[in-house]
Design a protein around this motif. Structure first.
Motif, short mmCIF file in Angstrom:
data_model
loop_
_atom_site.label_atom_id
_atom_site.label_comp_id
_atom_site.label_asym_id
_atom_site.label_seq_id
_atom_site.Cartn_x
_atom_site.Cartn_y
_atom_site.Cartn_z
N GLY A 1 65.70 82.24 112.98
CA GLY A 1 65.50 82.15 114.36
C GLY A 1 63.88 81.75 115.02
O GLY A 1 63.36 80.93 115.61
N THR A 2 63.31 82.79 114.36
CA THR A 2 61.54 82.42 114.57
C THR A 2 61.43 81.53 113.98
O THR A 2 60.68 80.73 114.40
N GLU B 1 70.18 81.05 108.80
CA GLU B 1 70.18 80.58 110.39
C GLU B 1 68.77 81.19 111.33
O GLU B 1 68.61 82.79 111.72
N GLY C 1 65.87 85.13 109.15
CA GLY C 1 64.31 85.75 108.31
C GLY C 1 63.44 85.17 107.66
O GLY C 1 62.55 85.30 106.56
N TYR D 1 61.94 86.68 120.14
CA TYR D 1 62.37 87.65 120.55
C TYR D 1 61.39 87.85 121.71
O TYR D 1 60.61 89.11 121.34
C1 PLP Z 1 72.09 88.12 111.16
C2 PLP Z 1 71.48 87.87 111.75
N1 PLP Z 1 70.84 85.84 111.36
C3 PLP Z 1 69.31 85.74 112.08
C4 PLP Z 1 68.99 86.21 112.31
C5 PLP Z 1 67.21 85.38 112.63
O1 PLP Z 1 66.76 86.13 112.09
P1 PLP Z 1 64.75 85.33 112.39
O2 PLP Z 1 64.46 85.06 114.35
O3 PLP Z 1 64.24 87.03 111.16
O4 PLP Z 1 64.97 84.13 111.50
C6 PLP Z 1 68.64 87.11 112.16
C7 PLP Z 1 67.55 88.66 113.31
O5 PLP Z 1 67.88 89.46 113.09
C8 PLP Z 1 70.24 88.61 112.41
O6 PLP Z 1 70.16 89.87 112.65
#
Ligand code: PLP
Length: 384
Positions: free
Chosen positions: A250-251, A248, A217, A342
């Motif tokens: 993702g976005t 960790e 996030g 996503y």
């Molecule tokens: C436990 C956990 N880690 C990492 C992420 C990755 O989040 P983002 O893609 O918003 O950085 C998420 C997203 O839902 C998550 O639930």
């Protein structure tokens, strides 16, 4: 409605949309590399580790590039853990709200770290994790909300995500880490407030864990993210608590690095012009409906409003209302910005929709590779 965080088309402003099949995700590997370089420089400066959250972005043909820059990946269960080991490198941390007993032995075998969602899950599986050589952690729920909408708020009342800290007097024996995650596409201030809220708990249990994972996030790769502040925060946590820090995201890894190209199939008139396209939000950009949000369209200009939607039966399969210079003709190409995360991981073939091809473009050399085309067999193969 959630706001899109995209900061614009970047190099895609020069991309000829007719070079790829439609629909097609096109990722600019130059922009992806820039994102990865930002993340690895933060990691280096803060002596922290960054893992790619495969749930957000798992385009494994780009794994060699990703492996060069990050410490590893995080998985949400057995299949992502297998993908991580097969295609990616580095550490693997696996978290699930609950593990299936029938899958746990293989997950533990594959993973370096297992993150349990509750004390009960820890009691049930920690022995097995240790025996397989994985260390284990507990996801805590900091009971501090920062997400703008409840759908993306792991700290909402009644949440199933993480052991609420108010229920935790003792930490389980033998654990190595603590994990928390409560942000969604956010800057440093919400993270700082979260850390402030949870710090008394973290200090009270200091010494019982060696690493601290602050989840995802964090939109670290957006220009306005306070990266110096993040480095300072991670450094101060690691000194104060004596831990190795992790994030960790993702976005942030795929941020602003891909477009989804589609084409207008027909335009009908019903209280204004309505364009039907081969991009279906319900199949290809589900967060447009779930969040909901309105993705930015590449090169949007003009005075004519056209509502764009997919070719599925769902009345709400609408992307949004967009400006055009002239009512689009069938065959006209369009593209939406910031579509790496996503999207590819969530696509479906509802209504028999075509899955978008996957293409990698190098915006410096202009080289283009179509790395995946899907066909009828992919649709039939999911059913029986
Ligand atoms: C436990 C956990 N880690 C990492 C992420 C990755 O989040 P983002 O893609 O918003 O950085 C998420 C997203 O839902 C998550 O639930």
């Amino acid at each position: 409605m959630l706001r899109t965080q995209s900061t614009g088309p970047g190099r895609f402003a020069d991309f000829d949309l007719s070079r790829v099949p439609s629909p097609c995700f096109v990722i600019d590997e130059v922009r992806l590399r820039q994102n990865l370089e930002i993340l690895s420089s933060v990691a280096q400066a803060a002596d922290a580790k960054v893992l790619l959250a495969l749930k957000a972005f798992a385009m494994w043909s780009l794994a060699p590039l990703i492996n060069e820059h990050l410490s590893g990946t995080c998985a949400s269960g057995l299949w992502e853990a297998r993908l991580a080991r097969k295609r990616f490198a580095g550490e693997l941390s696996t978290y699930a709200p609950a593990f299936k007993p029938s899958e746990f032995a293989e997950i533990a075998e594959l993973s370096d770290h297992i993150v349990f969602n509750s004390v009960a899950q820890t009691e049930r599986f920690a022995g097995e994790a240790k025996a397989a050589g994985a260390d284990f952690a507990l996801r805590i729920n900091p009971e501090h909300s920062e997400a703008e909408i409840p759908l993306y708020d792991p700290c909402a009342v009644g949440s199933r995500l993480g052991q609420p800290i108010s229920q935790l007097e003792e930490l389980p024996d033998g654990m190595s880490g603590l994990h928390l995650h409560n942000l969604c596409e956010q800057g440093l201030a919400p993270l700082s407030r979260t850390v402030d809220a949870v710090l008394p708990f973290l200090e009270a249990h200091k010494g019982k864990y060696d690493w601290l994972n602050l989840g995802g996030g964090h939109l670290v790769t957006r220009d306005d993210y306070d990266r110096g502040g993040l480095i300072a925060l991670l450094e101060s946590l690691s000194h104060r608590l004596g831990v190795q820090t992790y994030i960790e995201p993702g976005t942030a890894i795929g941020f602003d690095s891909a477009i989804l190209v589609g084409e207008v199939l027909d335009v009908v008139e019903n209280d204004g012009a309505v364009g039907i396209t081969d991009i279906s939000p319900v199949c290809h950009m589900p967060d447009v409906i779930e969040a909901p949000y309105r993705p930015d369209m590449l090169s949007e200009a003009g005075e004519i409003d056209v509502r764009l939607g997919g070719a599925s039966c769902l009345s709400g399969d609408i992307i949004g209302s967009y400006k055009f210079e002239a009512v689009p003709k069938s065959g006209q190409r369009i593209a939406f910005l910031d579509q790496a995360h996503y999207t590819m991981v969530k696509t479906t073939t509802f209504n028999g929709a075509q899955l978008p091809s996957l293409a990698i473009w190098n915006s410096q050399t202009d080289a283009l590779r179509i790395v995946k085309n899907f066909d009828y067999d992919d649709f039939e193969g999911r059913l029986s």
